[in-house]
Enzyme design. Structure first.
Site, PDB file in Angstrom:
ATOM      1  N   GLY A  49       0.637  -1.354   0.267  1.00 50.80           N
ATOM      2  CA  GLY A  49      -0.111   0.549  -0.101  1.00 50.80           C
ATOM      3  C   GLY A  49       0.645   0.915  -0.228  1.00 50.80           C
ATOM      4  N   ASN A  50      -0.121   2.538   0.379  1.00 55.04           N
ATOM      5  CA  ASN A  50       0.554   3.749  -0.014  1.00 55.04           C
ATOM      6  C   ASN A  50       0.347   4.833   0.981  1.00 55.04           C
ATOM      7  OD1 ASN A  50      -0.982   5.372  -1.161  1.00 55.04           O
ATOM      8  ND2 ASN A  50      -0.405   3.798  -2.628  1.00 55.04           N
ATOM      9  N   HIS A  51       1.338   5.592   1.778  1.00 54.82           N
ATOM     10  CA  HIS A  51       0.806   6.269   2.552  1.00 54.82           C
ATOM     11  C   HIS A  51      -0.650   7.520   2.467  1.00 54.82           C
ATOM     12  CE1 HIS A  51       3.426   5.505   5.970  1.00 54.82           C
ATOM     13  NE2 HIS A  51       4.279   5.530   4.731  1.00 54.82           N
ATOM     14  N   SER A  52      -0.887   7.253   1.294  1.00 57.48           N
ATOM     15  CA  SER A  52      -2.867   8.549   1.058  1.00 57.48           C
ATOM     16  C   SER A  52      -3.498   8.402   1.788  1.00 57.48           C
ATOM     17  CB  SER A  52      -2.544   8.083  -0.918  1.00 57.48           C
ATOM     18  OG  SER A  52      -3.914   8.752  -0.735  1.00 57.48           O
ATOM     19  N   ALA A 107      -3.649   7.183  -4.995  1.00 56.63           N
ATOM     20  CA  ALA A 107      -2.689   6.705  -5.406  1.00 56.63           C
ATOM     21  C   ALA A 107      -2.899   5.657  -5.214  1.00 56.63           C
ATOM     22  CB  ALA A 107      -1.777   7.244  -4.298  1.00 56.63           C
TER      23      ALA A 107
END
Ligand code: CTP
Length: 395
Positions: free
Chosen positions: A204-207, A272
């Site tokens: 995943g990512n920090h969006s 994102a």
């Protein structure tokens, strides 16, 4: 609504307590800043009691030992009403002077300042006052013209502060959201995507989704019907014009976009999206049996590119970009490659923490190159600026 009232040293300051009561009665939050001289005309105790908030007078608050932060006032307020606005304060506004808390706050407000000049009729007719009014109008300040009638000097003419009821309606009319997207169908993607590795792990990512949600909210407040397709976030929207479709992975987001694309007029792709996903999702939790582990990834479909390829002449696509090098050039490249009508570049200068932050700074590119730059501001205000821009490219 958060109303910041700036009170300057005019006799008609006596009307402001009634104005504050009106705003409070209608459910607004009110804070006030007074110039030091205005405290001779109306008591800060009255202003603070009615507004239910401390009054800012000096930069330094001796009682609490704290600093009255003019920037925080500016960020808090939906609108800054300076009433009454004396000839002296008007002159300072025109010049950009910064010698008291009220002036520093004015300079910190990006927009939405309204002034209500009030003075004697000869003063109001003076060429310097007229010039200063022209100047603040040119600077984007809204001016409520004074009323005609009896003045404190005993003379009669133009210069009276309008009655509290009138000031209240002027401010509300200014704040009423424009319905310039009434019944327009908009799609917004937001948040990250999670790409499963096994039943308990993902890439995943920090969006945070904050930018996409702010865009959806602003469109809805302007009358649009919004389909908000969001990856996993902690955010919720309760706006009646926002239909929230919750997805987890890029493939799910892609399916949701395809399902709703035909009815969409404007698509804003703020998500994102993970560029790659694991080729295979392990059915069972992966055990740590070996010293190293490789996960094979496969490219996800590019949703913005798909929409760019599949849009009719009546549809518009707007994408986002986050770049760490050659930002402008890469954003322009993305615009062409993804056949977008505009790319909003998240600018990392002065706003390094773009993910999860409440603020943002952006540059918008369209087919003609750099179209607009919005300085660091709350994501709500940036959303408003982006949508104001989209108004210029919509069909
Ligand atoms: N986007 C998308 N689907 C993807 C990847 C990105 O819709 N699979 C959209 C994003 O929502 C954003 C824009 O494309 O509007 C920019 O995405 P980004 O990942 O920065 O661009 P890429 O084309 O993947 O380029 P790179 O990773 O090389 O920077």
């Amino acid at each position: 609504m958060r109303i910041l009232i700036g009170i300057t040293a005019g006799i008609s300051a006596y009307k402001i307590p009634l104005l504050i009561r009106k705003f409070i009665k209608e459910g607004c939050e009110v804070r006030c800043i007074m110039t030091p001289d205005s405290t001779d005309f109306v008591s800060p105790l009255v202003i603070s009691t009615l507004s239910k908030n401390p009054v800012g007078i000096e930069f330094w608050n001796k009682e609490t030992g704290s600093w009255n932060n003019h920037v925080a006032y500016g960020e808090w307020a939906d609108v800054f009403l300076i009433a009454p606005c004396t000839a002296n304060t008007l002159n300072k506004l025109a010049q950009g002077a910064c010698d008291n808390l009220l002036m520093a706050t004015y300079l910190s407000m990006r927009h939405n300042t309204i002034i209500s000049p009030a003075m004697d009729l000869e003063m109001y007719q003076h060429p310097t006052v007229k010039r200063n009014i022209e100047q603040v109008l040119a600077d984007g300040v809204r001016v409520i013209p004074p009323d005609h009638g009896e003045l404190a000097s005993g003379l009669s003419g133009e210069g009276r502060l309008p009655e509290p009821e009138t000031l209240y309606h002027e401010v509300m009319a200014h704040l009423a959201p424009q319905k310039d997207y009434l019944n327009i169908k908009v799609m917004v993607t937001a948040g990250p995507t999670y790409e499963a590795i096994d039943p308990v792990r993902f890439i995943g990512n920090h969006s945070s989704g904050k930018m996409g949600f702010a865009i959806a909210e602003n469109f809805a407040s302007r009358g649009a019907w919004v389909t908000l397709i969001t990856g996993p976030t902690t955010l919720e929207s309760s706006h009646e014009r926002i239909h929230c479709v919750k997805v987890t992975s890029a493939l799910e987001m892609f399916d949701a976009v395809k399902t709703h694309w035909d009815e969409t007029e404007i698509g804003v792709f703020a998500a994102a999206v993970a560029d790659y996903r694991p080729t295979q999702i392990a059915e069972e939790k992966i055990k740590k049996t070996s010293e190293d582990l490789s996960i094979e990834l496969i490219k996800n479909p590019d949703i913005l590119s798909w929409a760019g390829l599949n849009k009719s002449s009546k549809q518009r696509t707007i994408g986002f970009a986050l770049e760490t090098n050659d930002a402008d050039q890469n954003a322009r490249g993305k615009l062409a490659r993804k056949n977008a009508d505009a790319i909003v570049l998240n600018v990392l200068e002065e706003n390094e923490k773009c993910f999860n932050s409440d603020t943002n700074k952006v540059r918008i590119f369209d087919v003609n190159g750099l179209a607009l730059e919005l300085p660091v501001a709350s994501k709500t205000k940036i959303a408003q600026g982006i949508i104001d821009f989209i108004t210029t490219i919509r069909v």
